[in-house]
Design an enzyme around this catalytic site. Structure first.
Site, PDB file in Angstrom:
ATOM      1  N   ASP A  18       0.862  -1.177   0.000  1.00 55.35           N
ATOM      2  CA  ASP A  18       0.000   0.000   0.000  1.00 55.35           C
ATOM      3  C   ASP A  18       0.904   1.234   0.000  1.00 55.35           C
ATOM      4  OD1 ASP A  18      -2.453   1.595   0.502  1.00 55.35           O
ATOM      5  OD2 ASP A  18      -1.519   1.891   2.467  1.00 55.35           O
ATOM      6  N   ASP A  20      -0.312   5.137   0.736  1.00 55.27           N
ATOM      7  CA  ASP A  20      -0.616   6.210   1.692  1.00 55.27           C
ATOM      8  C   ASP A  20      -0.635   5.685   3.120  1.00 55.27           C
ATOM      9  OD1 ASP A  20      -1.110   8.349  -0.265  1.00 55.27           O
ATOM     10  OD2 ASP A  20      -2.810   7.117  -0.861  1.00 55.27           O
ATOM     11  N   THR A 116      -2.370   0.789  -4.491  1.00 57.10           N
ATOM     12  CA  THR A 116      -2.857   1.956  -3.770  1.00 57.10           C
ATOM     13  C   THR A 116      -4.296   2.322  -4.112  1.00 57.10           C
ATOM     14  OG1 THR A 116      -2.457   4.322  -3.387  1.00 57.10           O
ATOM     15  CG2 THR A 116      -1.836   3.464  -5.545  1.00 57.10           C
ATOM     16  N   LYS A 148     -10.247  -1.054  -3.144  1.00 59.00           N
ATOM     17  CA  LYS A 148     -10.278  -1.483  -1.742  1.00 59.00           C
ATOM     18  C   LYS A 148     -11.559  -0.956  -1.084  1.00 59.00           C
ATOM     19  CE  LYS A 148      -5.204  -1.074  -1.449  1.00 59.00           C
ATOM     20  NZ  LYS A 148      -4.074  -0.457  -0.729  1.00 59.00           N
ATOM     21  N   ASP A 173      -1.811  -0.358   6.230  1.00 57.51           N
ATOM     22  CA  ASP A 173      -1.878   0.458   7.444  1.00 57.51           C
ATOM     23  C   ASP A 173      -3.296   0.708   7.923  1.00 57.51           C
ATOM     24  OD1 ASP A 173      -2.308   2.292   5.182  1.00 57.51           O
ATOM     25  OD2 ASP A 173      -2.264   3.853   6.709  1.00 57.51           O
TER      26      ASP A 173
END
Length: 220
Positions: A18, A20, A116, A148, A173
């Site tokens: 990922d 960000d 991402t 996502k 995250d």
């Protein structure tokens, strides 16, 4: 997951990262952009109000915003995308340990994919900072049928790398991203920027990427 043979080293078939909040410290900028829109229209913008937006692509985030403030989803998406892109263009900070992990994967012959929820234009800005040579492929928002928390982005990255998702390690995250990676069948190393990621049989939590060593994979 690959089988460990005595005297041999177990490595993931690919490292799926990922962006960000995971590789660069932009999740705060994303949530700040969300909070700014909420605040500008008199809506709650505290941590409980903005946490559900963590890891979301622009489209779903805009739809959620449209339920809270007097903007259409299209208007919210345009403003949110413009604000976040401007913040990223102004400069990003690489997360501690991120480049070391990417370089270790490359040295070990483990291909790396960027996966991402950001749009391609934002991803390209960040890739300039991270170094595009560190990634074999990149998958951004809008390049798969669903984003996502659906598994499509991770499945797409695995297909492009010709690897089995079950043999891959995803680094995430947020609960949104972790849900996507687990749904794809990946193992997950989570470095949470927001609450809500529980450890599990295929999920390992770490305080940061500092100290993460692919030669000790699997981590749990």
């Amino acid at each position: 997951m690959r089988t460990r043979t005595p005297g041999t080293r177990t490595l993931p078939a690919a490292l799926l990262c990922d962006m960000d909040g995971t590789l660069v410290d932009t999740e705060r900028e994303w949530l700040s952009a969300v909070a700014g829109l909420l605040r500008a229209h008199g809506a709650a913008a505290d941590e409980p109000a903005v946490t559900p937006f963590a890891g979301l692509p622009v489209g779903p985030a805009a739809a959620l915003l449209a339920d809270r403030i007097p903007l259409t989803a299209t208007e919210a998406a345009s403003r949110l995308d413009r604000e976040f892109t401007a913040r990223v263009a102004a400069g990003v900070t690489v997360q501690p340990g991120a480049l070391r992990l990417l370089d270790q994967a490359r040295a070990l012959g483990v291909p790396v994919a960027l996966v991402t929820a950001s749009e391609r234009a934002v991803a390209e800005l960040v890739l300039r900072v991270l170094g595009p040579h560190r990634f074999a492929v990149s998958v951004t928002q809008g390049e798969t049928p669903r984003g996502k928390p659906h598994p499509d982005p991770y499945l797409s990255a695995c297909a492009r790398l010709a690897v089995d998702p079950g043999a891959c390690l995803a680094v995430e995250d947020t609960p949104t991203g972790t849900t996507a990676a687990l749904a794809a069948g990946c193992h997950v190393l989570a470095v949470p920027t927001v609450p809500g990621i529980p450890p599990g049989p295929r999920t390992t939590l770490a305080p940061s990427l500092n100290g993460v060593d692919l030669t000790t994979y699997p981590f749990s």
